[in-house]
Design a protein around this motif. Structure first.
Motif, mmCIF file in Angstrom:
data_model
loop_
_atom_site.group_PDB
_atom_site.id
_atom_site.type_symbol
_atom_site.label_atom_id
_atom_site.label_comp_id
_atom_site.label_asym_id
_atom_site.label_seq_id
_atom_site.Cartn_x
_atom_site.Cartn_y
_atom_site.Cartn_z
ATOM 1 N N VAL A 166 -12.051 15.296 -31.807
ATOM 2 C CA VAL A 166 -13.360 15.924 -31.982
ATOM 3 C C VAL A 166 -13.359 17.203 -31.158
ATOM 4 C CG1 VAL A 166 -15.849 15.743 -31.602
ATOM 5 C CG2 VAL A 166 -14.568 13.762 -32.457
ATOM 6 N N PHE A 167 -13.655 18.332 -31.791
ATOM 7 C CA PHE A 167 -13.591 19.624 -31.103
ATOM 8 C C PHE A 167 -14.773 20.496 -31.528
ATOM 9 C CE2 PHE A 167 -11.646 20.292 -35.145
ATOM 10 C CZ PHE A 167 -11.718 21.641 -35.456
ATOM 11 N N ASP A 168 -14.849 21.677 -30.940
ATOM 12 C CA ASP A 168 -15.893 22.656 -31.258
ATOM 13 C C ASP A 168 -17.292 22.048 -31.092
ATOM 14 O OD1 ASP A 168 -16.340 25.291 -31.759
ATOM 15 O OD2 ASP A 168 -16.101 25.186 -33.922
ATOM 16 N N LEU A 169 -17.515 21.429 -29.947
ATOM 17 C CA LEU A 169 -18.754 20.694 -29.718
ATOM 18 C C LEU A 169 -19.946 21.589 -29.415
ATOM 19 C CD1 LEU A 169 -17.051 17.824 -27.790
ATOM 20 C CD2 LEU A 169 -18.734 17.398 -29.571
ATOM 21 N N ARG A 170 -19.724 22.844 -29.083
ATOM 22 C CA ARG A 170 -20.840 23.726 -28.734
ATOM 23 C C ARG A 170 -21.429 24.466 -29.934
ATOM 24 N NH1 ARG A 170 -20.742 24.021 -23.154
ATOM 25 N NH2 ARG A 170 -18.697 23.802 -22.159
ATOM 26 N N ALA A 171 -20.641 24.641 -30.972
ATOM 27 C CA ALA A 171 -20.968 25.612 -32.010
ATOM 28 C C ALA A 171 -22.258 25.296 -32.758
ATOM 29 C CB ALA A 171 -19.812 25.717 -32.998
ATOM 30 N N ALA A 172 -22.491 24.032 -33.111
ATOM 31 C CA ALA A 172 -23.675 23.695 -33.908
ATOM 32 C C ALA A 172 -24.954 24.020 -33.157
ATOM 33 C CB ALA A 172 -23.637 22.218 -34.297
ATOM 34 N N ASP A 173 -24.966 23.765 -31.866
ATOM 35 C CA ASP A 173 -26.156 24.048 -31.071
ATOM 36 C C ASP A 173 -26.420 25.553 -31.005
ATOM 37 O OD1 ASP A 173 -28.173 22.804 -29.030
ATOM 38 O OD2 ASP A 173 -27.284 24.503 -27.958
ATOM 39 N N VAL A 174 -25.368 26.332 -30.772
ATOM 40 C CA VAL A 174 -25.527 27.786 -30.693
ATOM 41 C C VAL A 174 -25.973 28.352 -32.036
ATOM 42 C CG1 VAL A 174 -24.285 29.962 -30.346
ATOM 43 C CG2 VAL A 174 -23.928 28.065 -28.770
ATOM 44 N N ALA A 175 -25.390 27.857 -33.124
ATOM 45 C CA ALA A 175 -25.771 28.339 -34.448
ATOM 46 C C ALA A 175 -27.238 28.060 -34.751
ATOM 47 C CB ALA A 175 -24.886 27.693 -35.508
ATOM 48 N N ALA A 176 -27.789 26.994 -34.144
ATOM 49 C CA ALA A 176 -29.188 26.638 -34.366
ATOM 50 C C ALA A 176 -30.131 27.293 -33.363
ATOM 51 C CB ALA A 176 -29.351 25.123 -34.306
ATOM 52 N N GLY A 177 -29.587 28.186 -32.523
ATOM 53 C CA GLY A 177 -30.427 28.904 -31.569
ATOM 54 C C GLY A 177 -30.434 28.344 -30.171
ATOM 55 N N GLY A 178 -29.645 27.287 -29.917
ATOM 56 C CA GLY A 178 -29.543 26.749 -28.565
ATOM 57 C C GLY A 178 -28.531 27.511 -27.735
ATOM 58 N N GLN A 179 -28.443 27.159 -26.460
ATOM 59 C CA GLN A 179 -27.507 27.820 -25.561
ATOM 60 C C GLN A 179 -26.085 27.306 -25.709
ATOM 61 O OE1 GLN A 179 -28.159 30.307 -22.927
ATOM 62 N NE2 GLN A 179 -29.868 30.597 -24.341
ATOM 63 N N GLY A 180 -25.921 26.122 -26.296
ATOM 64 C CA GLY A 180 -24.589 25.552 -26.428
ATOM 65 C C GLY A 180 -23.989 25.096 -25.115
ATOM 66 N N ALA A 181 -24.752 25.127 -24.050
ATOM 67 C CA ALA A 181 -24.295 24.725 -22.727
ATOM 68 C C ALA A 181 -25.529 24.539 -21.834
ATOM 69 C CB ALA A 181 -23.382 25.797 -22.122
ATOM 70 N N PRO A 182 -25.403 23.696 -20.822
ATOM 71 C CA PRO A 182 -24.309 22.762 -20.589
ATOM 72 C C PRO A 182 -24.397 21.546 -21.505
ATOM 73 C CG PRO A 182 -25.961 22.549 -18.864
ATOM 74 C CD PRO A 182 -26.417 23.686 -19.734
ATOM 75 N N LEU A 183 -23.240 20.920 -21.758
ATOM 76 C CA LEU A 183 -23.185 19.738 -22.608
ATOM 77 C C LEU A 183 -23.007 18.437 -21.831
ATOM 78 C CD1 LEU A 183 -22.965 21.822 -24.903
ATOM 79 C CD2 LEU A 183 -21.232 20.371 -25.946
ATOM 80 N N VAL A 184 -22.683 18.526 -20.569
ATOM 81 C CA VAL A 184 -22.380 17.330 -19.776
ATOM 82 C C VAL A 184 -23.627 16.524 -19.382
ATOM 83 C CG1 VAL A 184 -21.203 16.536 -17.677
ATOM 84 C CG2 VAL A 184 -20.295 18.475 -18.926
ATOM 85 N N PRO A 185 -24.853 17.066 -19.413
ATOM 86 C CA PRO A 185 -26.004 16.338 -18.876
ATOM 87 C C PRO A 185 -26.196 14.920 -19.383
ATOM 88 C CG PRO A 185 -26.619 18.607 -19.209
ATOM 89 C CD PRO A 185 -25.226 18.453 -19.754
ATOM 90 N N VAL A 186 -25.954 14.664 -20.662
ATOM 91 C CA VAL A 186 -26.180 13.308 -21.167
ATOM 92 C C VAL A 186 -25.187 12.337 -20.523
ATOM 93 C CG1 VAL A 186 -24.701 13.554 -23.222
ATOM 94 C CG2 VAL A 186 -26.654 11.971 -23.256
ATOM 95 N N TYR A 187 -23.996 12.808 -20.160
ATOM 96 C CA TYR A 187 -23.050 11.960 -19.430
ATOM 97 C C TYR A 187 -23.484 11.790 -17.980
ATOM 98 C CZ TYR A 187 -18.698 10.148 -17.473
ATOM 99 O OH TYR A 187 -17.762 9.375 -16.822
ATOM 100 N N HIS A 188 -23.975 12.850 -17.372
ATOM 101 C CA HIS A 188 -24.525 12.727 -16.016
ATOM 102 C C HIS A 188 -25.602 11.650 -15.972
ATOM 103 C CE1 HIS A 188 -23.267 17.103 -14.854
ATOM 104 N NE2 HIS A 188 -22.317 16.241 -14.585
ATOM 105 N N ARG A 189 -26.460 11.627 -16.974
ATOM 106 C CA ARG A 189 -27.536 10.626 -16.991
ATOM 107 C C ARG A 189 -26.963 9.214 -17.063
ATOM 108 N NH1 ARG A 189 -32.261 11.356 -21.274
ATOM 109 N NH2 ARG A 189 -30.589 10.881 -22.744
ATOM 110 N N ALA A 190 -25.901 9.037 -17.839
ATOM 111 C CA ALA A 190 -25.276 7.716 -17.906
ATOM 112 C C ALA A 190 -24.710 7.315 -16.544
ATOM 113 C CB ALA A 190 -24.177 7.711 -18.969
ATOM 114 N N LEU A 191 -24.080 8.249 -15.843
ATOM 115 C CA LEU A 191 -23.550 7.960 -14.519
ATOM 116 C C LEU A 191 -24.662 7.678 -13.512
ATOM 117 C CD1 LEU A 191 -20.698 10.620 -14.109
ATOM 118 C CD2 LEU A 191 -20.455 8.193 -14.667
ATOM 119 N N ALA A 192 -25.766 8.397 -13.638
ATOM 120 C CA ALA A 192 -26.860 8.279 -12.670
ATOM 121 C C ALA A 192 -27.567 6.940 -12.739
ATOM 122 C CB ALA A 192 -27.865 9.402 -12.885
ATOM 123 N N ALA A 193 -27.282 6.151 -13.763
ATOM 124 C CA ALA A 193 -27.917 4.837 -13.868
ATOM 125 C C ALA A 193 -27.607 3.979 -12.645
ATOM 126 C CB ALA A 193 -27.452 4.127 -15.145
ATOM 127 N N GLY A 194 -26.497 4.264 -11.960
ATOM 128 C CA GLY A 194 -26.140 3.488 -10.776
ATOM 129 C C GLY A 194 -26.649 4.064 -9.470
#
Length: 378
Positions: free
Chosen positions: A145-173
């Motif tokens: 799976v690659f090119d993970l930023r492009a769809a967000d940027v094409a839709a007007g988003g910043q395309g970054a940062p992408l890690v926050p949803v993983y940070h939230r999973a880690l923060a559960a502890g």
């Protein structure tokens, strides 16, 4: 070793998958590889991780690619050295995967491939990460799976940062809320996680890139190892004042920034030591100032990425931030591999069509998935 091919039937996707995350950051240090078993949601079982440093010739090729990319107007264009650099970069990643799996054998279901960002201009709906997903899939025999930023940027988003949803999973502890994860790579970014799991994320400004570039120009080493150079210098407060006039700092979050957005030529009259001290303080000041962009000041800052290994930068952060500032390892995480782990996590979310960007993290109008799946043809 026989690797399992990915079966995209829903019952398979309901199980945790073995995902390999590959991250090549803006600081051009090397390739981070991390193994993660995850369902892309609550299950996160972290495995081994390895960094494969770039050789000087590899760094030089990527530096040439960064310069070549500055005038790009199309995300598909590969003029000059860019095509060569993209194929070479993909080959380096395939070699890293092969070596990693030789040492840490595993049946890998999917690879999350970041590639190398060479230009990021979301205001022009343009982001370019070098990396040939189909070629990597063929070379490794594993779906990518690659090119993970492009769809967000094409839709007007910043395309970054992408890690926050993983940070939230880690923060559960973690017990502290709100908590901030700050990744200091080439560019620094913050994830703010609220009391109810709310997410706000944005680039705070420069990370290590400006300092690394300064050291490359003024010393024989392209980084300030252990913050030693900056520790011997004096901060030029007027230069920081000039750097803070960059329009980026007047922009509301969420926001992202290119590594080349800041002009360190303002420091050209300074000694190597004073320039390093000034750029280190500048990075710390912009991270500390980001507390004004979140709904509530964080009660804890968890620092990830290469910047946490710079004692001078960490000391500056602790001087400027009125909350505990700790390295990721102090709460059981790996500050070197976290972004690579995140790319494995995001790859699984992409396969399940789960959102990877959110209004509070990239400015997207709605939660949005992304990424392209490349399957090996062999």
């Amino acid at each position: 070793m026989r690797l399992r091919a990915l079966n995209l039937r829903r019952p398979f996707l309901s199980k945790p998958l073995n995902a390999l995350g590959l991250m090549s950051g803006t600081s051009l240090d090397g390739i981070d590889v991390a193994l993660l078993r995850t369902d892309g949601e609550d299950v996160v079982e972290r495995g081994p991780a390895v960094t494969y440093p770039y050789r000087p010739d590899q760094q030089a090729l990527l530096q040439d690619a960064l310069r070549e990319a500055r005038p790009l107007e199309s995300r598909d264009a590969r003029p000059g050295i860019l095509a060569e650099a993209e194929r070479a970069l993909t080959a380096w990643h395939a070699e890293a995967v092969a070596d990693f799996l030789r040492v840490h054998p595993a049946a890998v279901d999917v690879i999350g491939f970041h590639g190398q960002t060479v230009i990021h201009r979301p205001e022009r709906r343009l982001t370019v990460q070098l990396g040939l997903g189909p070629l990597l899939a063929d070379r490794t025999g594993i779906p990518v799976v690659f090119d993970l930023r492009a769809a967000d940027v094409a839709a007007g988003g910043q395309g970054a940062p992408l890690v926050p949803v993983y940070h939230r999973a880690l923060a559960a502890g973690l017990n502290e809320r709100p908590v901030a994860f700050v990744n200091i790579g080439g560019v620094a970014n913050m994830t703010w996680i609220g009391r109810e799991g709310e997410l706000v994320a944005f680039d705070t400004g420069p990370g290590n890139a400006l300092l690394n570039d300064w050291c490359a120009r003024h010393t024989d080493v392209p980084l300030d190892r252990d913050g030693a150079l900056a520790s011997r210098g004096h901060v030029a407060a007027d230069a920081i004042g000039q750097l803070l006039k960059n329009n980026f700092f007047a922009t509301a979050a969420p926001k992202s920034v290119d590594r080349n957005a800041f002009d360190s030529s303002l420091l050209d009259g300074l000694s190597p030591e004073d320039g390093a001290a000034t750029l280190t303080r500048f990075t710390a000041a912009t991270i500390a100032g980001s507390a004004g962009l979140v709904p509530e000041a964080p009660r804890l800052y968890v620092i990830c990425g290469g910047g946490r290994l710079n004692p001078t930068l960490m000391r500056n952060l602790r001087e400027l931030i009125q909350a505990p500032v700790i390295a990721a390892e102090e709460v059981g995480f790996n500050g070197d591999s976290m972004e690579a782990e995140a790319w494995g996590y995001l790859a699984v979310r992409s396969l399940k069509a789960l959102p990877i960007t959110f209004p509070g993290t990239t400015g997207a109008s709605q939660p949005r998935s992304g990424g392209i799946l490349a399957k090996p043809v062999k």
